[in-house]
Design a protein around this motif. Structure first.
Motif, short mmCIF file in Angstrom:
data_model
loop_
_atom_site.label_atom_id
_atom_site.label_comp_id
_atom_site.label_asym_id
_atom_site.label_seq_id
_atom_site.Cartn_x
_atom_site.Cartn_y
_atom_site.Cartn_z
N ASP A 71 0.83 -1.20 0.00
CA ASP A 71 0.00 0.00 0.00
C ASP A 71 0.87 1.25 0.00
O ASP A 71 2.10 1.18 -0.09
N GLU A 72 0.22 2.40 0.11
CA GLU A 72 0.92 3.68 0.10
C GLU A 72 1.76 3.88 1.36
O GLU A 72 2.74 4.62 1.35
N ALA A 77 7.37 4.40 3.65
CA ALA A 77 8.52 3.86 4.37
C ALA A 77 9.70 3.67 3.42
O ALA A 77 10.85 4.00 3.77
N GLN A 78 9.45 3.17 2.24
CA GLN A 78 10.51 2.98 1.26
C GLN A 78 11.11 4.31 0.83
O GLN A 78 12.33 4.44 0.67
N ARG A 79 10.25 5.31 0.66
CA ARG A 79 10.74 6.64 0.28
C ARG A 79 11.67 7.21 1.36
O ARG A 79 12.72 7.78 1.06
N LEU A 80 11.28 7.04 2.61
CA LEU A 80 12.09 7.53 3.72
C LEU A 80 13.42 6.78 3.80
O LEU A 80 14.46 7.38 4.11
N LEU A 81 13.40 5.49 3.53
CA LEU A 81 14.64 4.71 3.53
C LEU A 81 15.56 5.18 2.41
O LEU A 81 16.78 5.30 2.61
N ARG A 82 15.00 5.48 1.26
CA ARG A 82 15.81 6.00 0.16
C ARG A 82 16.44 7.34 0.52
O ARG A 82 17.59 7.62 0.16
N GLN A 83 15.70 8.17 1.24
CA GLN A 83 16.23 9.46 1.67
C GLN A 83 17.44 9.29 2.58
O GLN A 83 18.29 10.18 2.67
N ARG A 84 17.52 8.15 3.23
CA ARG A 84 18.65 7.86 4.12
C ARG A 84 19.72 7.02 3.44
O ARG A 84 20.58 6.46 4.10
N GLY A 85 19.66 6.96 2.13
CA GLY A 85 20.73 6.34 1.37
C GLY A 85 20.51 4.91 0.98
O GLY A 85 21.40 4.28 0.39
N PHE A 94 6.01 -4.51 0.48
CA PHE A 94 6.91 -4.85 1.58
C PHE A 94 7.40 -6.29 1.36
O PHE A 94 6.84 -7.25 1.88
N GLY A 95 8.46 -6.41 0.56
CA GLY A 95 9.04 -7.71 0.28
C GLY A 95 10.34 -7.92 1.03
O GLY A 95 10.69 -7.13 1.92
N PRO A 96 11.08 -8.98 0.69
CA PRO A 96 12.35 -9.27 1.38
C PRO A 96 13.35 -8.12 1.30
O PRO A 96 14.08 -7.87 2.27
N GLU A 97 13.41 -7.41 0.16
CA GLU A 97 14.35 -6.30 0.03
C GLU A 97 14.03 -5.20 1.03
O GLU A 97 14.93 -4.67 1.70
N THR A 98 12.75 -4.86 1.16
CA THR A 98 12.34 -3.83 2.12
C THR A 98 12.64 -4.27 3.55
O THR A 98 13.13 -3.48 4.37
N ARG A 99 12.38 -5.54 3.85
CA ARG A 99 12.68 -6.03 5.20
C ARG A 99 14.18 -5.94 5.50
O ARG A 99 14.57 -5.57 6.61
N LEU A 100 15.02 -6.25 4.51
CA LEU A 100 16.46 -6.13 4.69
C LEU A 100 16.86 -4.71 5.06
O LEU A 100 17.63 -4.48 5.99
N VAL A 116 10.26 -5.07 11.09
CA VAL A 116 8.91 -4.54 10.91
C VAL A 116 8.90 -3.07 11.30
O VAL A 116 9.75 -2.60 12.07
N VAL A 117 7.94 -2.33 10.79
CA VAL A 117 7.89 -0.89 11.02
C VAL A 117 6.75 -0.55 11.97
O VAL A 117 5.61 -0.35 11.55
N ALA A 118 7.07 -0.52 13.28
CA ALA A 118 6.12 -0.08 14.29
C ALA A 118 6.47 1.36 14.69
O ALA A 118 7.33 1.98 14.08
N ASP A 119 5.81 1.88 15.72
CA ASP A 119 5.98 3.29 16.08
C ASP A 119 7.44 3.74 16.28
O ASP A 119 7.83 4.79 15.77
N PRO A 120 8.27 2.96 17.00
CA PRO A 120 9.66 3.43 17.17
C PRO A 120 10.40 3.59 15.85
O PRO A 120 11.15 4.55 15.65
N THR A 121 10.17 2.66 14.92
CA THR A 121 10.84 2.74 13.62
C THR A 121 10.23 3.85 12.77
O THR A 121 10.94 4.56 12.05
N LYS A 122 8.92 4.02 12.84
CA LYS A 122 8.28 5.13 12.12
C LYS A 122 8.88 6.46 12.57
O LYS A 122 9.24 7.31 11.74
#
Length: 237
Positions: A71-72, A77-85, A94-100, A116-122
């Motif tokens: 979903d969006e 989450a993926q966009r934010l990860l990309r912003q961090r390099g 949310f596949g294996p690559e995203t989990r990695l 997994v992306v819960a509140d602390p990770t968000k």
């Protein structure tokens, strides 16, 4: 002229001064409580306003993003990860690559690496300064050649088989342990070497650790990778 009678400071005067002091103290305390309440409400309001602008904290997103979700919210989450390099696609899956990448980010952000992306990770995705920039496969290959000067081709083949030359590669095991980085240093080996997951995801540290393991008997029996070295005996790295 005879002196007047002495002034008598009675209990009424002392009580008046005491009452005034008590009233003043109560007023100061009351004002402090009011200021604290206003400050607390202001902080809570600011936090609520900040979260309102953060997609992952919106009502549209579930409390936890995990493997299999599409979903969006995952796209955010993926966009934010990309912003961090992070080297990651922004496809909302949310596949294996995203989990990695989530797991690696959690390691660098000082969070529990559960993938997994819960509140602390968000919260960390929006606020943490943790970065996921790392070496390219070409740089990895060159450095392995330098460190494993005695067996460069075999060392590169092992790393490629173990992690696809991805310094942030993390592989979970069925018993809950993990293997980390280029040469997939296991939790057991990591403890033995006195390292941490964060260090194991540092390509230089990982290569040097692998060289130390290899140097004990100058072969790659610590790694199970028949595709790379058919002659290597299987064993956990």
């Amino acid at each position: 002229m005879p002196p007047g009678p002495p002034t008598v400071r009675g209990k009424g005067g002392r009580r008046g001064r005491l009452r005034t002091a008590v009233i003043a103290a109560i007023t100061v305390v009351a004002l402090g409580i009011v200021v604290w309440g206003v400050s607390t409400r202001s902080s809570q309001t600011k936090a609520a306003e900040a979260n309102a602008e953060r997609v992952l904290f919106s009502a549209a997103c579930p409390p936890v993003l995990a493997l299999g979700q599409q979903d969006e919210c995952v796209k955010e989450a993926q966009r934010l990860l990309r912003q961090r390099g992070a080297d990651i696609g922004v496809d909302g899956i949310f596949g294996p690559e995203t989990r990695l990448r989530v797991t690696a980010f959690q390691v660098f952000a000082g969070l529990t690496p559960n993938g997994v992306v819960a509140d602390p990770t968000k919260k960390a995705l929006y606020e943490s300064k943790a970065r996921l920039d790392t070496w390219s496969p070409e740089k990895v290959r060159g450095r392995i050649h330098e460190v494993f000067a005695e067996a460069p081709a075999d060392a590169v083949a092992i790393a490629d088989c173990q992690s696809f030359l991805d310094p942030l590669y993390i592989l979970p095991n069925t018993d809950g342990t993990r293997n980390w980085g280029l040469f997939q240093i296991s939790d057991l080996r990591l403890q033995e070497l006195g390292g941490t997951p964060s260090e194991a995801l540092d390509p230089e540290w990982n290569i040097q650790a692998a060289k130390k393991l290899w140097s004990r008997d100058r072969d790659f029996h610590h790694w199970q990778c028949a595709r790379a070295l058919p002659q290597a005996s299987p064993s956990q790295s």
